[in-house]
Structures are given as C-alpha cells and as structure tokens.
Design a protein around this motif. Structure first.
Motif, PDB file in Angstrom:
ATOM      1  N   THR A 261       0.837  -1.203   0.000  1.00 34.17           N
ATOM      2  CA  THR A 261       0.000   0.000   0.000  1.00 34.17           C
ATOM      3  C   THR A 261       0.873   1.254   0.000  1.00 34.17           C
ATOM      4  O   THR A 261       2.031   1.217   0.382  1.00 34.17           O
TER       5      THR A 261
ATOM      6  N   GLN B 265       2.300  -1.460 -10.456  1.00 31.63           N
ATOM      7  CA  GLN B 265       1.003  -2.150 -10.406  1.00 31.63           C
ATOM      8  C   GLN B 265       0.802  -2.854  -9.081  1.00 31.63           C
ATOM      9  O   GLN B 265      -0.289  -3.113  -8.660  1.00 31.63           O
TER      10      GLN B 265
ATOM     11  N   ILE C 153      -1.108  -0.451  -4.267  1.00 30.49           N
ATOM     12  CA  ILE C 153      -2.523  -0.080  -4.244  1.00 30.49           C
ATOM     13  C   ILE C 153      -2.822   0.766  -3.018  1.00 30.49           C
ATOM     14  O   ILE C 153      -1.964   0.944  -2.162  1.00 30.49           O
TER      15      ILE C 153
ATOM     16  N   LYS D  18      -7.786  -1.558  -2.815  1.00 31.84           N
ATOM     17  CA  LYS D  18      -8.253  -1.389  -4.196  1.00 31.84           C
ATOM     18  C   LYS D  18      -7.318  -0.470  -4.960  1.00 31.84           C
ATOM     19  O   LYS D  18      -6.554   0.266  -4.360  1.00 31.84           O
ATOM     20  N   VAL D  19      -7.422  -0.494  -6.253  1.00 28.54           N
ATOM     21  CA  VAL D  19      -6.577   0.391  -7.054  1.00 28.54           C
ATOM     22  C   VAL D  19      -7.268   1.753  -7.149  1.00 28.54           C
ATOM     23  O   VAL D  19      -8.476   1.856  -7.050  1.00 28.54           O
TER      24      VAL D  19
ATOM     25  N   SER E 284      -5.983   1.893 -13.996  1.00 27.09           N
ATOM     26  CA  SER E 284      -6.367   1.010 -12.891  1.00 27.09           C
ATOM     27  C   SER E 284      -6.795  -0.344 -13.440  1.00 27.09           C
ATOM     28  O   SER E 284      -6.533  -1.382 -12.850  1.00 27.09           O
TER      29      SER E 284
ATOM     30  N   GLN F  21      -3.827  -2.274 -14.239  1.00 22.77           N
ATOM     31  CA  GLN F  21      -3.177  -2.666 -12.986  1.00 22.77           C
ATOM     32  C   GLN F  21      -3.776  -3.970 -12.468  1.00 22.77           C
ATOM     33  O   GLN F  21      -3.064  -4.891 -12.099  1.00 22.77           O
ATOM     34  N   GLU F  22      -5.068  -4.049 -12.450  1.00 25.91           N
ATOM     35  CA  GLU F  22      -5.722  -5.279 -11.977  1.00 25.91           C
ATOM     36  C   GLU F  22      -5.348  -6.456 -12.872  1.00 25.91           C
ATOM     37  O   GLU F  22      -5.084  -7.553 -12.406  1.00 25.91           O
TER      38      GLU F  22
END
Length: 105
Positions: free
Chosen positions: A24, A57, A60, A65-66, A75, A78-79
């Motif tokens: 994070t 990536q 987060i 969450k992104v 985003s 990224q996921e």
DNA sequence: CGTATGACGAGCC
DNA sequence: AGGCTCGCCATAC
C-alpha cells in the motif's frame, strides 16, 4: 548529504516487492519514512508508464483497491497485471492483504 | 523562474 | 457519524 531524491528511494522500495504480492502507499511511505502516502502516489504517477523498472502495479491504496488514476484505464491494466502474477481480486475488486500483503501484512 | 497538478493517509471539527 | 483539511516531492508548461 548525498542521498538520492525521495522519489528514487520510493522506486527502490516498490522494486523490492516480490511478484504475487501487493503493498500500500502508506506502507511504502512508512518504510521510506518522512513522507506521506501521497508522495508515493505522486512518485508512481511520475513514472509516466513503464519507463522505469518499478512494478507500480503492485502498489494499491489502503482500501485494498486500485485508485482511479489516469483516464480510468490505468487502474484496469493494474488489476490485469496483478491477476497475471497470481493475485486474486474480491467481488469488490479488493485484494486480500492477509494473502498477498507484502511483508505478511 | 513561478504556478499548478498528481495514483493517499490520518487527524480534526 | 460524517465531511473536510493538511502534509509532502517532483515534473511540466
């Protein structure tokens, strides 16, 4: 003193995140020390893409969450990248820090 | 050179 | 209980 810029130090931390794990902004900021979570977000935003070898990536927000950065596509990518590494997303698009949290968060 | 923006987090009222 | 402000560094125009 001759320490590298704060951003560079943040990149170094993110670069140390192993694949299949996520960290994070606050976590990294805390490791770097002396900077807030926003600094980490700004630092990754300055990457402008994949110019650097920083796995942005894997970073987060605190909610697991992104963030809706860029035009909203960043985003999504990224996921997708995290899924490729083996990271699973919850129905809400959240990640389990107990399983994928860096340093065993 | 100065201003504005950019992916958060925590605290305060 | 909810909403809002502050903090912080670097880059671009």
């Amino acid at each position: 003193m001759s320490e590298p810029p704060l951003f560079e130090r943040i990149y170094a931390i993110v670069r140390q995140i192993p694949p299949g794990k996520v960290a994070t902004y606050g976590q990294i900021a805390r490791i770097v020390g002396g900077c807030s979570g926003q600094m980490v977000g700004f630092a990754l935003a300055s990457l402008r893409g994949t110019q650097t070898n920083v796995p942005w990536q894997r970073v987060i927000n605190r909610m697991g969450k992104v963030s809706p950065h860029g035009a909203g596509f960043g985003s999504a990518i990224q996921e997708d990248l995290l899924r490729e590494e083996g990271v699973e997303f919850d129905i809400e698009g959240r990640v389990d820090f107990e399983k994928y949290g860096w340093m065993g968060m």
